[in-house]
Design an enzyme around this catalytic site. Sequence first.
Site, PDB file in Angstrom:
ATOM      1  N   HIS A  66      70.808 -43.381   1.298  1.00 12.01           N
ATOM      2  CA  HIS A  66      70.213 -44.630   0.809  1.00 12.01           C
ATOM      3  C   HIS A  66      70.255 -45.705   1.895  1.00 12.01           C
ATOM      4  O   HIS A  66      69.283 -46.441   2.097  1.00 12.01           O
ATOM      5  CB  HIS A  66      70.944 -45.140  -0.433  1.00 12.01           C
ATOM      6  CG  HIS A  66      70.592 -46.555  -0.765  1.00 12.01           C
ATOM      7  ND1 HIS A  66      69.386 -46.900  -1.340  1.00 12.01           N
ATOM      8  CD2 HIS A  66      71.256 -47.723  -0.549  1.00 12.01           C
ATOM      9  CE1 HIS A  66      69.335 -48.224  -1.473  1.00 12.01           C
ATOM     10  NE2 HIS A  66      70.458 -48.740  -1.006  1.00 12.01           N
ATOM     11  N   GLU A  67      71.376 -45.772   2.603  1.00 13.98           N
ATOM     12  CA  GLU A  67      71.527 -46.816   3.622  1.00 13.98           C
ATOM     13  C   GLU A  67      70.552 -46.639   4.783  1.00 13.98           C
ATOM     14  O   GLU A  67      70.245 -47.599   5.485  1.00 13.98           O
ATOM     15  CB  GLU A  67      72.973 -46.828   4.155  1.00 13.98           C
ATOM     16  CG  GLU A  67      74.032 -47.168   3.116  1.00 13.98           C
ATOM     17  CD  GLU A  67      74.027 -48.632   2.697  1.00 13.98           C
ATOM     18  OE1 GLU A  67      73.351 -49.448   3.355  1.00 13.98           O
ATOM     19  OE2 GLU A  67      74.696 -48.960   1.703  1.00 13.98           O
ATOM     20  N   THR A  68      70.090 -45.420   4.993  1.00 12.04           N
ATOM     21  CA  THR A  68      69.257 -45.103   6.165  1.00 12.04           C
ATOM     22  C   THR A  68      67.878 -44.582   5.775  1.00 12.04           C
ATOM     23  O   THR A  68      67.173 -44.009   6.609  1.00 12.04           O
ATOM     24  CB  THR A  68      69.959 -44.023   7.010  1.00 12.04           C
ATOM     25  OG1 THR A  68      70.228 -42.876   6.167  1.00 12.04           O
ATOM     26  CG2 THR A  68      71.277 -44.524   7.597  1.00 12.04           C
ATOM     27  N   ARG A 215      70.179 -44.907  -4.712  1.00  9.28           N
ATOM     28  CA  ARG A 215      71.441 -44.238  -4.359  1.00  9.28           C
ATOM     29  C   ARG A 215      71.657 -43.027  -5.259  1.00  9.28           C
ATOM     30  O   ARG A 215      72.101 -41.968  -4.812  1.00  9.28           O
ATOM     31  CB  ARG A 215      72.616 -45.218  -4.513  1.00  9.28           C
ATOM     32  CG  ARG A 215      72.604 -46.375  -3.526  1.00  9.28           C
ATOM     33  CD  ARG A 215      73.747 -47.355  -3.799  1.00  9.28           C
ATOM     34  NE  ARG A 215      73.644 -48.562  -2.989  1.00  9.28           N
ATOM     35  CZ  ARG A 215      74.095 -48.685  -1.745  1.00  9.28           C
ATOM     36  NH1 ARG A 215      74.698 -47.661  -1.149  1.00  9.28           N
ATOM     37  NH2 ARG A 215      73.967 -49.823  -1.085  1.00  9.28           N
TER      38      ARG A 215
END
Length: 243
Positions: A66-68, A215
Amino acid sequence: GIEKIISRSMFDQMLKHRNNPACPAKGFYTYDAFLAAAKSFPSFGTTGSTDVRKRELAAFLGQTSHETTGGWPSAPDGPYAWGYCFLKERNPSSNYCAPSPRYPCAPGKSYYGRGPLQLSWNYNYGPCGEALRVNLLGNPDLVATDRVLSFKTALWFWMTPQAPKPSCHDVLTGRWQPSAADTAAGRLPGYGVLTNLLNGGLECGKGPNPQVADRLGFFRRYCGLLGVGTGNNLDCYNQRPFG
């Protein structure tokens, strides 16, 4: 070791489009770098039953994906096949420098998000660098240039409790027992608490939102690939953020 659960081909299937020409991080996030970094954190993905191990690996890859992510709703293979597309935070809004006597910012350096968990702020680069024995306050760009170190920063954040908060690892392996205050705040063991630990102030306790759903989408896909259930308490929509 974790390679028993995540083979090279499984890693490639999970992070199917990470080397797509459109992804700025193409070529950076390698299976070998992931395994090498994990050797510095020997209990990661190796604690508890096979299901617990699978779930921890799916959760780590889910949150970092999710962060990337480079995904979008109609992306080829779906939005959850596009983790690990980005290396650096897009359009950082500041240099992420907070006044800190212990972890002072280096002149001209910016502590925007870098790496699988998008390590941000001088007060995270500082202790992470101390733990990994690298001067990350002076050289934050190492998190975006050294493949193994980049994974190590994500694993450090994942494995290290920041009191009074537990670590993500302790939540997933059952070491964390919620206090009465945690229970009253809706913080029960499960994937949702991980989101709370990572970005609760912005994403939790506000009802359904697309960040938490994203996420969760990655986590569900990875649990499916590994053949493990997701467990309960998957979102943090009704959790109060950690203090």
